[in-house]
Design an enzyme around this catalytic site. Structure first.
Site, PDB file in Angstrom:
ATOM      1  N   HIS A  94       0.672  -0.840  -0.015  1.00  0.00           N
ATOM      2  CA  HIS A  94      -0.004   0.181   0.072  1.00  0.00           C
ATOM      3  C   HIS A  94       0.710   1.219  -0.345  1.00  0.00           C
ATOM      4  O   HIS A  94       1.816   1.407   0.757  1.00  0.00           O
ATOM      5  CB  HIS A  94      -0.897  -0.365   1.233  1.00  0.00           C
ATOM      6  CG  HIS A  94      -2.112  -0.726   1.073  1.00  0.00           C
ATOM      7  ND1 HIS A  94      -3.157  -0.394   0.592  1.00  0.00           N
ATOM      8  CD2 HIS A  94      -2.329  -2.040   0.908  1.00  0.00           C
ATOM      9  CE1 HIS A  94      -3.967  -0.966   0.381  1.00  0.00           C
ATOM     10  NE2 HIS A  94      -3.782  -2.238   0.190  1.00  0.00           N
ATOM     11  N   TYR A 225     -10.714   7.262   6.477  1.00  0.00           N
ATOM     12  CA  TYR A 225     -10.363   7.806   7.751  1.00  0.00           C
ATOM     13  C   TYR A 225     -11.184   8.612   7.263  1.00  0.00           C
ATOM     14  O   TYR A 225     -10.992   9.419   6.791  1.00  0.00           O
ATOM     15  CB  TYR A 225      -8.496   8.065   8.276  1.00  0.00           C
ATOM     16  CG  TYR A 225      -7.506   7.458   8.395  1.00  0.00           C
ATOM     17  CD1 TYR A 225      -7.370   6.715   9.453  1.00  0.00           C
ATOM     18  CD2 TYR A 225      -6.662   7.528   7.684  1.00  0.00           C
ATOM     19  CE1 TYR A 225      -6.021   5.912   9.466  1.00  0.00           C
ATOM     20  CE2 TYR A 225      -6.328   6.562   7.716  1.00  0.00           C
ATOM     21  CZ  TYR A 225      -5.312   5.628   8.938  1.00  0.00           C
ATOM     22  OH  TYR A 225      -4.604   4.785   9.324  1.00  0.00           O
ATOM     23  N   PRO A 318      -5.183   1.859  18.302  1.00  0.00           N
ATOM     24  CA  PRO A 318      -4.925   1.686  16.862  1.00  0.00           C
ATOM     25  C   PRO A 318      -4.497   2.337  15.310  1.00  0.00           C
ATOM     26  O   PRO A 318      -4.291   1.798  14.761  1.00  0.00           O
ATOM     27  CB  PRO A 318      -6.233   0.552  16.944  1.00  0.00           C
ATOM     28  CG  PRO A 318      -6.658   0.860  17.819  1.00  0.00           C
ATOM     29  CD  PRO A 318      -6.460   1.861  18.639  1.00  0.00           C
ATOM     30  N   LYS A 322       0.178   1.006  14.883  1.00  0.00           N
ATOM     31  CA  LYS A 322       1.544   1.125  15.019  1.00  0.00           C
ATOM     32  C   LYS A 322       2.246  -0.211  16.515  1.00  0.00           C
ATOM     33  O   LYS A 322       2.893  -0.551  16.656  1.00  0.00           O
ATOM     34  CB  LYS A 322       1.873   2.514  16.284  1.00  0.00           C
ATOM     35  CG  LYS A 322       2.048   3.334  14.942  1.00  0.00           C
ATOM     36  CD  LYS A 322       3.100   3.174  14.185  1.00  0.00           C
ATOM     37  CE  LYS A 322       3.417   4.381  13.150  1.00  0.00           C
ATOM     38  NZ  LYS A 322       4.430   4.601  12.346  1.00  0.00           N
ATOM     39  N   TYR A 410       4.063   7.348   9.190  1.00  0.00           N
ATOM     40  CA  TYR A 410       3.204   5.910   9.201  1.00  0.00           C
ATOM     41  C   TYR A 410       4.017   4.992   8.397  1.00  0.00           C
ATOM     42  O   TYR A 410       3.831   4.055   9.527  1.00  0.00           O
ATOM     43  CB  TYR A 410       2.237   6.833   8.409  1.00  0.00           C
ATOM     44  CG  TYR A 410       0.711   6.577   7.609  1.00  0.00           C
ATOM     45  CD1 TYR A 410       0.085   6.136   8.952  1.00  0.00           C
ATOM     46  CD2 TYR A 410       0.678   6.141   6.539  1.00  0.00           C
ATOM     47  CE1 TYR A 410      -1.113   5.437   8.692  1.00  0.00           C
ATOM     48  CE2 TYR A 410      -0.822   5.500   6.467  1.00  0.00           C
ATOM     49  CZ  TYR A 410      -1.447   5.252   7.300  1.00  0.00           C
ATOM     50  OH  TYR A 410      -3.028   4.264   7.765  1.00  0.00           O
TER      51      TYR A 410
HETATM   52  P1  RFL Z   1      -0.264 -10.308  21.836  1.00  0.00           P
HETATM   53  O1  RFL Z   1      -0.668 -10.322  20.385  1.00  0.00           O
HETATM   54  O2  RFL Z   1      -1.208 -10.271  23.029  1.00  0.00           O
HETATM   55  O3  RFL Z   1      -0.012 -11.957  22.193  1.00  0.00           O
HETATM   56  C1  RFL Z   1       0.670 -11.636  23.888  1.00  0.00           C
HETATM   57  C2  RFL Z   1       0.706 -13.473  23.906  1.00  0.00           C
HETATM   58  O4  RFL Z   1       0.979 -13.513  25.093  1.00  0.00           O
HETATM   59  C3  RFL Z   1      -0.640 -14.631  25.563  1.00  0.00           C
HETATM   60  N1  RFL Z   1      -0.720 -14.674  27.445  1.00  0.00           N
HETATM   61  C4  RFL Z   1      -0.015 -15.561  27.959  1.00  0.00           C
HETATM   62  N2  RFL Z   1       0.727 -16.469  27.574  1.00  0.00           N
HETATM   63  C5  RFL Z   1       1.046 -17.113  28.716  1.00  0.00           C
HETATM   64  N3  RFL Z   1       0.893 -17.435  29.563  1.00  0.00           N
HETATM   65  C6  RFL Z   1      -0.216 -15.754  30.144  1.00  0.00           C
HETATM   66  N4  RFL Z   1       0.076 -15.831  31.609  1.00  0.00           N
HETATM   67  C7  RFL Z   1      -0.386 -14.811  28.885  1.00  0.00           C
HETATM   68  N5  RFL Z   1      -1.009 -13.944  28.874  1.00  0.00           N
HETATM   69  C8  RFL Z   1      -1.075 -13.696  27.815  1.00  0.00           C
HETATM   70  C9  RFL Z   1      -1.371 -14.861  24.819  1.00  0.00           C
HETATM   71  O5  RFL Z   1      -3.002 -15.885  24.524  1.00  0.00           O
HETATM   72  C10 RFL Z   1      -0.693 -14.263  23.122  1.00  0.00           C
HETATM   73  O6  RFL Z   1      -0.963 -15.182  22.816  1.00  0.00           O
HETATM   74  O7  RFL Z   1       0.444  -8.965  22.459  1.00  0.00           O
HETATM   75  P2  RFL Z   1       2.366  -8.766  21.082  1.00  0.00           P
HETATM   76  O8  RFL Z   1       3.088 -10.221  20.543  1.00  0.00           O
HETATM   77  O9  RFL Z   1       3.186  -7.826  22.140  1.00  0.00           O
HETATM   78  O10 RFL Z   1       1.485  -8.323  20.028  1.00  0.00           O
HETATM   79  C11 RFL Z   1       0.885  -7.182  19.895  1.00  0.00           C
HETATM   80  C12 RFL Z   1       0.239  -7.056  19.389  1.00  0.00           C
HETATM   81  O11 RFL Z   1      -1.267  -8.129  18.216  1.00  0.00           O
HETATM   82  C13 RFL Z   1      -0.782  -5.714  18.819  1.00  0.00           C
HETATM   83  O12 RFL Z   1      -0.050  -4.520  19.541  1.00  0.00           O
HETATM   84  C14 RFL Z   1      -1.526  -5.930  18.109  1.00  0.00           C
HETATM   85  O13 RFL Z   1      -2.424  -6.380  17.554  1.00  0.00           O
HETATM   86  C15 RFL Z   1      -2.054  -4.108  18.226  1.00  0.00           C
HETATM   87  N6  RFL Z   1      -3.179  -3.499  16.303  1.00  0.00           N
HETATM   88  C16 RFL Z   1      -2.591  -3.417  15.934  1.00  0.00           C
HETATM   89  N7  RFL Z   1      -1.337  -2.755  15.663  1.00  0.00           N
HETATM   90  C17 RFL Z   1      -0.449  -2.748  14.195  1.00  0.00           C
HETATM   91  O14 RFL Z   1       0.392  -2.331  13.892  1.00  0.00           O
HETATM   92  N8  RFL Z   1      -1.644  -2.072  13.461  1.00  0.00           N
HETATM   93  C18 RFL Z   1      -2.982  -2.251  13.264  1.00  0.00           C
HETATM   94  O15 RFL Z   1      -3.495  -2.401  12.316  1.00  0.00           O
HETATM   95  C19 RFL Z   1      -3.268  -2.825  14.843  1.00  0.00           C
HETATM   96  N9  RFL Z   1      -5.006  -3.149  14.745  1.00  0.00           N
HETATM   97  C20 RFL Z   1      -4.849  -4.056  17.167  1.00  0.00           C
HETATM   98  C21 RFL Z   1      -5.919  -3.652  16.009  1.00  0.00           C
HETATM   99  C22 RFL Z   1      -5.130  -4.064  18.129  1.00  0.00           C
HETATM  100  C23 RFL Z   1      -6.712  -4.279  18.202  1.00  0.00           C
HETATM  101  N10 RFL Z   1      -7.139  -5.134  19.451  1.00  0.00           N
HETATM  102  C24 RFL Z   1      -8.065  -6.019  19.618  1.00  0.00           C
HETATM  103  C25 RFL Z   1      -6.480  -4.758  20.820  1.00  0.00           C
HETATM  104  C26 RFL Z   1      -6.642  -3.630  16.040  1.00  0.00           C
HETATM  105  C27 RFL Z   1      -6.880  -4.482  17.116  1.00  0.00           C
HETATM  106  C28 RFL Z   1      -8.654  -4.600  17.618  1.00  0.00           C
END
Ligand code: RFL
Length: 414
Positions: A94, A225, A318, A322, A410
């Site tokens: 993109h 947006y 979000p 990032k 970005y």
């Molecule tokens: P994660 O992905 O939350 O993974 C953590 C893992 O740890 C496990 N866990 C445990 N395991 C053992 N014992 C415990 N006590 C535990 N507690 C937790 C969990 O099951 C999981 O598997 O963290 P990580 O690896 O730091 O990654 C971060 C990203 O997932 C997060 O920042 C992004 O998803 C945020 N986010 C977005 N980021 C982007 O860069 N671009 C986006 O477009 C974007 N859109 C989003 C998003 C997050 C969203 N939500 C739901 C929070 C959109 C949404 C809706």
């Protein structure tokens, strides 16, 4: 390196009662999200032994739909380590995004403003699936359904982690040199640090988003947006069959207030164009949740032999896409610092937190700016924020210098 012996739990400090298996690894990685899986894959490729403990099942983590926008430097890092083959085959590149104001669209070619670099759109669960497969195919040790994971002895140079095997109910003590806390915002790693040892910076934005995932092909080629008097609406891209939408809503709102018909009616209204034909394609809604916009950073990102990475150390709205990119950056820095430790240098481990935090705060600042711009309508009865937002967007749309700064933020710095 992995050894497991059955010993009496009375010999194991801090473990639950019952038989205990004892194992040893160099790095215990808690959490199999993007951060934990990147740390684990990079350690494995460098020949540093590690064990990943994940509380959910493999199917659960491989189906958890979240982010989708990946910065070019993250893709390049994954490619360098041989982890981007499927991503490079499947992801869409993109180069533009679109702001809609007053029913008019304004496209920003951020790629042109930043040397032709491009974002990749690739659903987070696909990346997680690839990283799990790469790690297991290389003989990695990933233990799903690890319940009651607890780190111990973090302020010693011989920490250990205990957990209960969800399938057998058996308790294991895993001795290690380091714990990589990659278990997200609600995980156990940060919570295991004694109170007062870390400084927490937290900000509630007073804005809610209804986040919607729909089995609908994208109605746009670029992320939209849309600023609307009734609140922000966003159309994000995920794949050729699934799209993510966001609708600004009150903080603490309930999904019960958002039946599908209302979701689509609000999206049609807030995304509408005045003088152009544009069609929003609907499809079955497969996920709805309310997110309260919150930012959080913990400093430093380490305590003793525990190093935090990704959402365990910081969360970000979000808005600028990032979160996953910061998680990947932390993970790369942490893996390289741990590898350097085993090669005889602790300089990178010493600098780990400061190095990551520079990028984290840069991203927080950018997302705060985006948050202010796209939620201009949030003060009912006050036009001040709205006028500021329009001034900011006009600057962005008319000044090549402003566009270059936006593009750098970005797309993410190198
Ligand atoms: P994660 O992905 O939350 O993974 C953590 C893992 O740890 C496990 N866990 C445990 N395991 C053992 N014992 C415990 N006590 C535990 N507690 C937790 C969990 O099951 C999981 O598997 O963290 P990580 O690896 O730091 O990654 C971060 C990203 O997932 C997060 O920042 C992004 O998803 C945020 N986010 C977005 N980021 C982007 O860069 N671009 C986006 O477009 C974007 N859109 C989003 C998003 C997050 C969203 N939500 C739901 C929070 C959109 C949404 C809706």
């Amino acid at each position: 390196m992995r050894s497991q012996d059955l010993v009496d739990s009375s010999l194991v400090t801090g473990a639950a009662a019952g038989p205990v298996r004892v194992g040893r690894t160099r790095v215990a990685v808690i959490g199999a999200g993007p951060a934990g899986l990147i740390v684990a894959n990079l350690l494995r490729k460098a020949g540093v032994d590690c064990v990943v403990l994940e509380r959910h099942t493999r199917a659960h983590v491989e189906q958890r739909a979240r982010a989708g926008l990946i910065e070019p430097r993250v893709v390049e890092m994954l490619r360098r380590f041989g982890l981007a083959d499927r991503l490079l085959r499947m992801a869409d590149a993109h180069t533009t995004c679109e702001f809609r104001i007053d029913g008019r669209r304004h496209e920003i070619n951020y790629s042109a403003a930043h040397g032709g670099r491009r974002h990749y759109v690739y659903p987070q669960q696909e990346l997680v699936t690839d990283l799990v497969a790469a790690f297991l195919d290389a003989g990695g040790d990933l233990r799903f359904q690890a319940a009651d994971v607890r780190p111990h002895g973090l302020d010693t140079d011989r920490p250990w982690v205990t957990y209960v095997d969800g399938a057998t109910g058996e308790t294991t003590r895993l001795d290690c040199d380091f714990v990589a806390g990659c278990d997200g915002f609600h995980g156990v790693s940060r919570a295991s640090v004694p109170a007062g040892a870390l400084t927490e910076h937290s900000h509630e934005h007073g804005i809610g988003w209804l986040s919607v995932l729909a089995e609908a092909p994208p109605s746009t080629k670029a992320i939209i947006y849309a600023l609307h008097p009734d609140g922000f609406a966003g159309h994000m891209l995920r794949s050729s069959t699934v799209s993510r939408f966001y609708l600004q809503c009150p903080v603490g709102d309930s999904v019960d207030n958002w039946p599908d018909e209302r979701v689509w009616a609000e999206l049609h209204k807030r995304l509408a164009l005045r003088d152009e034909d544009w069609t929003l394609t609907e499809g079955p809604i497969i996920e709805k949740r309310v997110l309260d916009m919150r930012s959080f950073v913990v400093e430093p990102m380490s305590y003793g032999r525990l190093y935090l990475a990704g959402d365990a150390a910081h969360i970000i709205t979000p808005v600028g896409g990032k979160g996953m990119n910061l998680a990947a950056h932390d993970a790369e820095r942490l893996a390289e610092a741990l590898v350097a430790h085993y090669e005889g240098s602790d300089a990178l481990l010493h600098d780990y937190s400061a190095t990551c935090l520079r990028r984290v705060w840069r991203s927080q600042e950018f997302c705060q700016w985006m948050t202010e711009v796209i939620h201009a309508s949030r003060d009912a009865g006050s036009s001040f924020r709205q006028r500021l937002a329009v001034a900011r967007l006009e600057h962005l749309l008319t000044s090549p210098a402003a566009a270059a700064v936006f593009a750098e933020n970005y797309l993410g710095q190198d």
